[in-house]
Motif scaffolding. Structure first.
Motif, PDB file in Angstrom:
ATOM      1  N   ASP A 168      -0.709   1.545  10.271  1.00  0.00           N
ATOM      2  CA  ASP A 168      -2.399   1.413  10.703  1.00  0.00           C
ATOM      3  C   ASP A 168      -2.871   2.869  10.999  1.00  0.00           C
ATOM      4  OD1 ASP A 168      -2.150  -1.308  10.616  1.00  0.00           O
ATOM      5  OD2 ASP A 168      -1.777  -1.536  12.520  1.00  0.00           O
TER       6      ASP A 168
ATOM      7  N   ARG B 180       0.798  -1.278  -0.139  1.00  0.00           N
ATOM      8  CA  ARG B 180      -0.142   0.027   0.176  1.00  0.00           C
ATOM      9  C   ARG B 180       0.774   1.348   0.112  1.00  0.00           C
ATOM     10  NH1 ARG B 180      -4.954   2.465   0.743  1.00  0.00           N
ATOM     11  NH2 ARG B 180      -5.186   3.879   2.534  1.00  0.00           N
ATOM     12  N   TYR B 181       1.801   1.208   0.712  1.00  0.00           N
ATOM     13  CA  TYR B 181       2.765   2.489   1.006  1.00  0.00           C
ATOM     14  C   TYR B 181       3.930   2.479   0.396  1.00  0.00           C
ATOM     15  CZ  TYR B 181      -0.813   3.621   4.407  1.00  0.00           C
ATOM     16  OH  TYR B 181      -1.933   4.085   4.944  1.00  0.00           O
TER      17      TYR B 181
ATOM     18  N   ASP C 293      -3.630   4.598   7.754  1.00  0.00           N
ATOM     19  CA  ASP C 293      -4.567   4.142   7.230  1.00  0.00           C
ATOM     20  C   ASP C 293      -5.906   5.077   7.684  1.00  0.00           C
ATOM     21  OD1 ASP C 293      -3.708   2.052   5.795  1.00  0.00           O
ATOM     22  OD2 ASP C 293      -4.070   0.582   7.219  1.00  0.00           O
TER      23      ASP C 293
END
Length: 435
Positions: free
Chosen positions: A341, A122-123, A344
Motif C-alpha cells: 500500500d 501488481r508487484y 502504491d
C-alpha cells in the motif's frame, strides 16, 4: 547521486561494520505486536511532508487494519538503521539503496519477499523493468520492492547546438560513445561573457559523475559477473571502457576535476550554459530550474539516451531505492499488505515508476517533463545497476578512491589499466574470504 558515490561511501562502510554485529534472532515484534508499523526514511524537509501525506492517506485507507508511523532519519541514516537492527529494535519498514541490499540480506537483517511478489498481481517481478527489479535480487531471492527508478540520460542545450550548427541527437535512437565525444568536441569553444571576458564552454562535464560503471559498460565490460563471484574488471572489455573515460577526460571536452567546483557543482555547469551536455538522472529537475531563471538566461532542453557501448548495447546506470522489511515481519500478511500500500503511494509521487507501462504518470507528477517522456521510457528499458555483492562497498571504495580519482587528477597520464588489475585481485581476495 554524486553525493552517494563520494561522501556516502564512508557511511556505507561504517554501516556494514555496525550491522555485522547484528543477530538474526531476538528481534522486536513486528508492528509492536498489534500492526502498528514503524517506517524509517531519510526524507526531511519538504520531502518528509510529502512522505507523511502518503502515510496519512494509507492509514486512512487501511481503516484500522494497521497504522504506520514515520521515523525520519535525515542524517547518518545507515549508521542509525544498523544500530537499531543490532539492538533488536529494527523499524518494520525502511528505505535502502541498491548497494546494500545484498549485504543486509546476507546478514539476515531484511525479509525475503519473493513469495509475496510472485503472488501479487501488481508487484510480480515480471511487471518491473528488468534492470530495476534486479537491484532487489540476491542469491535467487527478492529482498525489497523498488519504489523509484532514476536511470541516467543525456540532457543537452538546444540553443548551444543551434549556435554550433550541430544536429540534435535522437531522443530514442542509438548513438555511440565516439559520436558523443565528437559532438562534445564540436561544442567546446571559447566565448565572451557580457563583460567581454573570455570563458570556456565545454561539451560536457565529468567529475566522478557519472559513476565508473557507466564507462566500464561502455567498453562492453563489467566489474563483477552476475554470479556474484567472478571478477571481470581486469578483462579487456572493461579496460577498453576505461580507455573511453580517459579519452573524455584528456581531450579537453570537460572542465578539469579541480575546476568543476569553481561553479559550485557539476550540474551548475549545465544550468549556466558552460557545458552543453550533462548525463543526469531522469528525476533531475533542470526543467524547473531553467524555467525560474531570468528570461535572458533560459534555454531549451533536449534529451537523448545514453550512448551505445562497444558491445552494441546501451546501459543507463539506475539509482534505485527499495522499501525493505524487517525479518520480524516475514510471516505477517498485514505487514506485506502495508508495504504494498505504501509502495502504491510512492509510485504516484516520485519519478519514475519502476513498473512497466506507467511512464505517462511522469507527466502527471511533473508536467515539465512531458517532452522527455520518449527518452525516459527508452532509458527505463536499458536501466541497470552494478552486480552488487556483500563485498561491494569495499570494492567500490577502491574504484572511487584509487581508480576514478586517479584518472580525474591525471587524465592521459594515470596508469588506470594496472590499477584496475590490482583492484580486481583485491576483489578476488575478498570473495575468497567468504565462509
Amino acid at each position: 547521486m554524486k553525493r552517494i558515490l563520494k561522501s556516502g561511501l564512508a557511511v556505507l562502510v561504517i554501516a556494514v561494520v555496525v550491522l555485522s554485529a547484528c543477530s538474526k534472532s531476538a528481534e522486536a515484534a513486528c508492528g509492536k505486536g498489534n500492526n502498528h508499523f514503524i517506517f524509517a526514511t531519510w526524507a526531511a524537509g519538504e520531502e518528509l511532508k510529502e512522505f507523511n501525506a502518503i502515510v496519512d492517506q494509507v492509514n486512512a485507507q487501511a481503516d484500522g487494519q494497521y497504522t504506520i508511523e514515520t521515523l525520519s532519519i535525515p542524517s547518518d541514516y545507515y549508521i542509525k538503521i544498523s544500530t537499531l537492527i543490532s539492538s533488536k529494535n529494527a523499524p518494520d519498514f525502511f528505505w535502502m539503496t541498491q548497494e546494500l541490499i545484498s549485504k543486509y540480506a546476507e546478514l539476515g537483517a531484511i525479509a525475503d519477499v519473493t513469495e509475496a511478489l510472485h503472488a501479487s498481481q501488481r508487484y510480480h517481478p515480471d511487471n518491473f523493468y528488468e534492470g530495476v527489479i534486479a537491484s532487489a535480487f540476491h542469491d535467487g531471492r527478492y529482498y525489497g520492492i523498488p519504489w523509484i527508478a532514476n536511470p541516467i540520460m543525456v540532457y543537452y542545450n538546444k540553443n548551444l547546438f543551434d549556435e554550433a550548427g550541430i544536429p540534435y541527437p535522437s531522443p530514442t535512437d542509438d548513438w555511440t560513445w565516439a559520436e558523443f565525444i565528437e559532438t562534445a568536441k564540436a561544442l567546446t569553444t571559447v566565448k565572451k561573457d557580457v563583460n567581454n571576458n573570455d570563458y570556456q564552454q565545454y561539451g560536457t562535464v565529468i567529475d566522478g559523475w557519472p559513476n565508473i560503471e557507466t564507462f566500464i559498460w561502455a567498453g562492453g565490460g563489467d566489474i563483477i559477473a552476475e554470479d556474484g563471484v567472478e571478477i571481470l574488471l581486469d578483462r579487456e572489455e572493461a579496460l577498453r571502457g576505461l580507455d573511453i573515460l580517459d579519452e573524455i577526460l584528456s581531450s579537453g571536452i570537460t572542465p578539469s576535476y579541480a575546476e568543476v567546483s569553481s561553479l559550485g557543482s557539476n550540474n551548475v555547469w549545465f544550468e549556466k550554459q558552460r557545458a552543453a551536455m550533462f548525463m543526469g538522472g531522469i528525476q533531475d529537475n533542470f526543467e524547473k530550474k531553467i524555467s525560474r531563471l531570468p528570461e535572458a538566461e533560459q534555454f531549451e532542453i533536449g534529451y537523448a539516451p545514453m550512448p551505445v557501448g562497444l558491445d552494441g548495447h546501451a546501459y543507463a546506470f539506475d539509482w534505485t531505492a527499495s522499501t525493505v522489511m524487517s525479518t520480524a515481519c516475514s510471516d505477517n500478511p498485514v505487514a506485506l499488505q502495508a508495504l504494498m500500500d505504501m509502495t502504491d503511494g510512492f509510485l504516484k509521487w516520485k519519478i519514475a515508476s519502476p513498473l512497466k507501462g506507467e511512464v505517462s504518470e511522469v507527466a502527471n507528477i511533473d508536467p515539465l517533463k512531458k517532452d522527455a517522456l520518449p527518452t525516459i521510457e527508452h532509458s527505463l528499458k536499458i536501466a541497470r545497476s552494478a552486480n552488487y555483492i556483500p563485498e561491494w562497498n569495499q570494492i567500490n571504495n577502491k574504484l572511487w578512491v584509487e581508480l576514478y580519482t586517479g584518472m580525474l587528477n591525471k587524465p592521459g597520464e594515470y596508469d588506470y589499466r594496472t590499477n584496475a588489475k590490482e583492484i580486481a585481485e583485491y576483489a578476488r581476495g575478498l570473495i575468497a574470504q567468504r565462509k
